[in-house]
Design a protein around this motif. Structure first.
Motif, mmCIF file in Angstrom:
data_model
loop_
_atom_site.group_PDB
_atom_site.id
_atom_site.type_symbol
_atom_site.label_atom_id
_atom_site.label_comp_id
_atom_site.label_asym_id
_atom_site.label_seq_id
_atom_site.Cartn_x
_atom_site.Cartn_y
_atom_site.Cartn_z
ATOM 1 N N LEU A 20 0.842 -1.207 0.000
ATOM 2 C CA LEU A 20 0.000 0.000 0.000
ATOM 3 C C LEU A 20 0.876 1.255 0.000
ATOM 4 O O LEU A 20 0.605 2.216 -0.727
ATOM 5 N N ALA A 21 1.971 1.219 0.784
ATOM 6 C CA ALA A 21 2.868 2.379 0.858
ATOM 7 C C ALA A 21 3.507 2.652 -0.502
ATOM 8 O O ALA A 21 3.679 3.811 -0.887
ATOM 9 N N LEU A 24 0.837 4.298 -2.511
ATOM 10 C CA LEU A 24 0.556 5.612 -1.921
ATOM 11 C C LEU A 24 1.680 6.598 -2.270
ATOM 12 O O LEU A 24 1.423 7.745 -2.639
ATOM 13 N N GLY A 25 2.919 6.113 -2.181
ATOM 14 C CA GLY A 25 4.062 6.949 -2.530
ATOM 15 C C GLY A 25 4.024 7.352 -3.991
ATOM 16 O O GLY A 25 4.304 8.495 -4.343
ATOM 17 N N ARG A 28 1.374 10.058 -4.057
ATOM 18 C CA ARG A 28 1.533 11.257 -3.228
ATOM 19 C C ARG A 28 2.851 11.984 -3.418
ATOM 20 O O ARG A 28 2.915 13.197 -3.224
ATOM 21 N N PHE A 29 3.923 11.259 -3.727
ATOM 22 C CA PHE A 29 5.236 11.889 -3.781
ATOM 23 C C PHE A 29 5.308 12.888 -4.933
ATOM 24 O O PHE A 29 4.695 12.692 -5.979
ATOM 25 N N PRO A 30 6.096 13.962 -4.732
ATOM 26 C CA PRO A 30 6.019 15.110 -5.645
ATOM 27 C C PRO A 30 6.714 14.927 -7.006
ATOM 28 O O PRO A 30 6.323 15.595 -7.958
ATOM 29 N N ASP A 31 7.735 14.122 -7.110
ATOM 30 C CA ASP A 31 8.377 14.001 -8.426
ATOM 31 C C ASP A 31 8.820 12.579 -8.726
ATOM 32 O O ASP A 31 8.700 11.678 -7.892
ATOM 33 N N CYS A 34 11.391 10.716 -6.278
ATOM 34 C CA CYS A 34 10.814 10.275 -5.009
ATOM 35 C C CYS A 34 9.896 9.071 -5.223
ATOM 36 O O CYS A 34 9.847 8.154 -4.408
ATOM 37 N N LEU A 36 10.189 6.795 -7.487
ATOM 38 C CA LEU A 36 11.012 5.602 -7.690
ATOM 39 C C LEU A 36 11.460 5.004 -6.355
ATOM 40 O O LEU A 36 11.509 3.789 -6.196
ATOM 41 N N HIS A 37 11.784 5.875 -5.395
ATOM 42 C CA HIS A 37 12.147 5.398 -4.059
ATOM 43 C C HIS A 37 11.024 4.530 -3.497
ATOM 44 O O HIS A 37 11.266 3.426 -3.008
ATOM 45 N N ALA A 38 9.785 5.055 -3.565
ATOM 46 C CA ALA A 38 8.641 4.348 -2.985
ATOM 47 C C ALA A 38 8.450 3.002 -3.672
ATOM 48 O O ALA A 38 8.251 1.979 -3.012
ATOM 49 N N ALA A 42 9.640 -0.010 -0.993
ATOM 50 C CA ALA A 42 8.472 -0.518 -0.272
ATOM 51 C C ALA A 42 7.962 -1.818 -0.889
ATOM 52 O O ALA A 42 7.674 -2.782 -0.181
ATOM 53 N N GLY B 78 12.666 0.049 3.432
ATOM 54 C CA GLY B 78 11.227 -0.106 3.188
ATOM 55 C C GLY B 78 10.402 0.602 4.250
ATOM 56 O O GLY B 78 9.435 1.301 3.936
ATOM 57 N N VAL B 81 10.668 4.527 3.819
ATOM 58 C CA VAL B 81 9.901 5.134 2.726
ATOM 59 C C VAL B 81 8.395 4.982 2.977
ATOM 60 O O VAL B 81 7.604 5.868 2.638
ATOM 61 N N ALA B 85 5.525 7.880 3.160
ATOM 62 C CA ALA B 85 4.353 7.844 2.281
ATOM 63 C C ALA B 85 3.059 8.003 3.077
ATOM 64 O O ALA B 85 2.097 8.598 2.610
ATOM 65 N N TYR B 86 3.036 7.454 4.317
ATOM 66 C CA TYR B 86 1.818 7.516 5.127
ATOM 67 C C TYR B 86 1.666 8.846 5.858
ATOM 68 O O TYR B 86 0.555 9.248 6.162
ATOM 69 N N HIS B 135 20.318 10.341 -5.567
ATOM 70 C CA HIS B 135 19.169 11.125 -5.115
ATOM 71 C C HIS B 135 18.818 10.707 -3.689
ATOM 72 O O HIS B 135 18.631 9.530 -3.412
ATOM 73 N N LEU B 137 16.197 11.071 -0.481
ATOM 74 C CA LEU B 137 14.822 11.465 -0.141
ATOM 75 C C LEU B 137 14.821 12.625 0.834
ATOM 76 O O LEU B 137 13.912 13.441 0.844
#
Lengths: 99, 165
Positions: A20-21, A24-25, A28-31, A34, A36-38, A42, B78, B81, B85-86, B135, B137
């Protein structure tokens, strides 16, 4: 209920918040960077927990190795694709979002 | 032109690896070998024929030390991040940093690049020669890339350029 079933259930439940994260990332994440990180971190952890849960239920150790290989392939593919996307974005001059 | 040498020890290792992999994937069903044997032969031929630009070895002890470190860092990455996100405030403060790579080009470098993307808060973005753009976060994260580089060097039995100059 067997102890192994209990552990499998717990691991599967633990994996859900990470999938889910990841999504969600992504939303929600701006660019791009970010997001790609999610997606990489996750989701990999979520899948790792699912693989662990299924390994406990495996009938043979061939299945265990197969599950492990599945996770490793997804790990490599995820990290490689994330790097390629980020590199292309860098070369196209995408500026990262700043607070 | 690179000199292609045939080594029996390497060939037997590869053959064993392929046979094992096929056996694991198919569950060892007898009929699967009809496809398996030609496929393995083809794979072995490709591995012999393809030029190896960067010969590499893996240290078993290095691997044993790397696995728990990697699993722990993946877990931390994990969770980190997911927490961001939450969180309603979306605690992000990204920054791109330059990291001077000390690993030699080849598999060790590729392995490092991929590992960086799975560690907490870091993503390998671009590689120019020996400078890796990473990059972050959050610029407050301590990326600990030196530590990762040392571990990858131990895993691939190679020396870091900065160390022996």
């Amino acid at each position: 209920m067997l102890l192994s079933d209990l552990i499998t259930t717990l691991l599967l439940i633990c994996s859900l918040p990470f999938f889910l994260a990841g999504t969600l990332g992504l939303l929600r994440f701006p660019d791009l960077y970010c997001r790609l990180h999610a997606l990489t971190k996750a989701d990999n952890l979520g899948l790792g927990l699912v693989v662990l849960a299924l390994m406990i239920q495996a009938d043979s150790w061939q299945v265990v190795i197969r599950l492990l290989l599945t996770w490793l392939l997804v790990l490599v593919a995820g990290a490689t694709v994330a790097h390629l996307i980020a590199r292309k974005a860098q070369q196209d001059g995408h500026q990262p979002w700043r607070r | 032109m690179s000199v292609v040498t045939f080594r029996w020890s390497r060939f037997i290792l590869r053959l064993g690896g392929c046979l094992f992999l096929w056996w694991v994937l198919t569950g060892g069903r007898a009929s699967s070998w009809i496809i398996g044997v030609p496929t393995i032969a083809l794979a072995l031929w490709v591995m012999e024929a393809a030029p190896q630009t960067h010969p590499w070895r893996i240290s078993f002890a290095g691997l044993l030390r790397f696995i728990p470190y990697f699993l722990l860092q993946s877990l931390r990455g994990g969770i980190d991040v997911a927490r961001r996100a939450y969180s309603p405030r979306l605690p992000l403060d990204p920054q791109i940093i330059d990291f001077p790579l000390n690993l030699p080009p080849g598999p060790a470098q590729v392995f490092f690049l991929n590992s960086v993307s799975l560690l907490p808060g870091t993503l390998s973005a671009d590689l120019n020669g020996t400078t890796l753009k990473v990059h972050l976060l959050d610029h407050k994260i301590d990326p600990q890339l030196d530590q990762l580089e040392t571990r990858v060097a131990a895993l691939f039995k190679c020396s870091l350029r900065g160390g022996d100059d």
